[in-house]
Write an enzyme that holds these catalytic residues in place. Sequence first.
Site: not given
Length: 185
Positions: A108, A164, A170
Amino acid sequence: MEKKNNLITDCIEEVLVSEEQIKARIKELGEEISRDYEGREICVLTVLTGSFMFAADIIRELSIPAKVMCIFATSYEGTESVGKVDIIKGKGFNVKDKEILIVEDIVDTGRTLQAVSQILKEEGAKSVEICTFLDKPERRVVELYPKYIGFDIPNKFAVGYGLDYEHNFRQFPFVGVLKPEYYEK
Ligand code: IMP
Ligand code: MG
């Protein structure tokens, strides 16, 4: 089975990557990595918790011998990166002179893997490359270029296939976006 489908339709707003797409891409990645590392000794470093499912699938597609090691790395609270990366290494963790392939669920901002790569280099790894299941390139704040990428996704908070939201969701075999009310719970 019906209960499982209800669980999914109750909370998922949009599927970003389907189970079939994941299976096909992992086969391709496994072949590519096996070709690139042919004749070399590879050490797969699984970044827990998020990458447990991806790592389990990708290592089974490798046709080269591989050591597998794990570390824990956390940088998130809810849907926000807190910027500070906590890393926990297991007993006997040793990367000296090893060819490390970091296996991650998602890149990210890039801060987590920047911190992990830094530690590996300091501890004498021979080479360090990154294989990430997902990439959100538009969110990057540091220079980090994974060699292997499963899928690029848009700037949305994704769950499933190991990823998650507060340790939930998950278990889904695909990647999706939650309905807004789930992020507010
Ligand atoms: P980074 O340090 O900002 O690159 O964050 C990477 C870590 O944040 C990943 O290993 C994930 O654990 C978590 N993360 C980032 N984006 C998402 C997302 O969309 N869903 C779930 N976890 C995410
Ligand atoms: Mg992670």
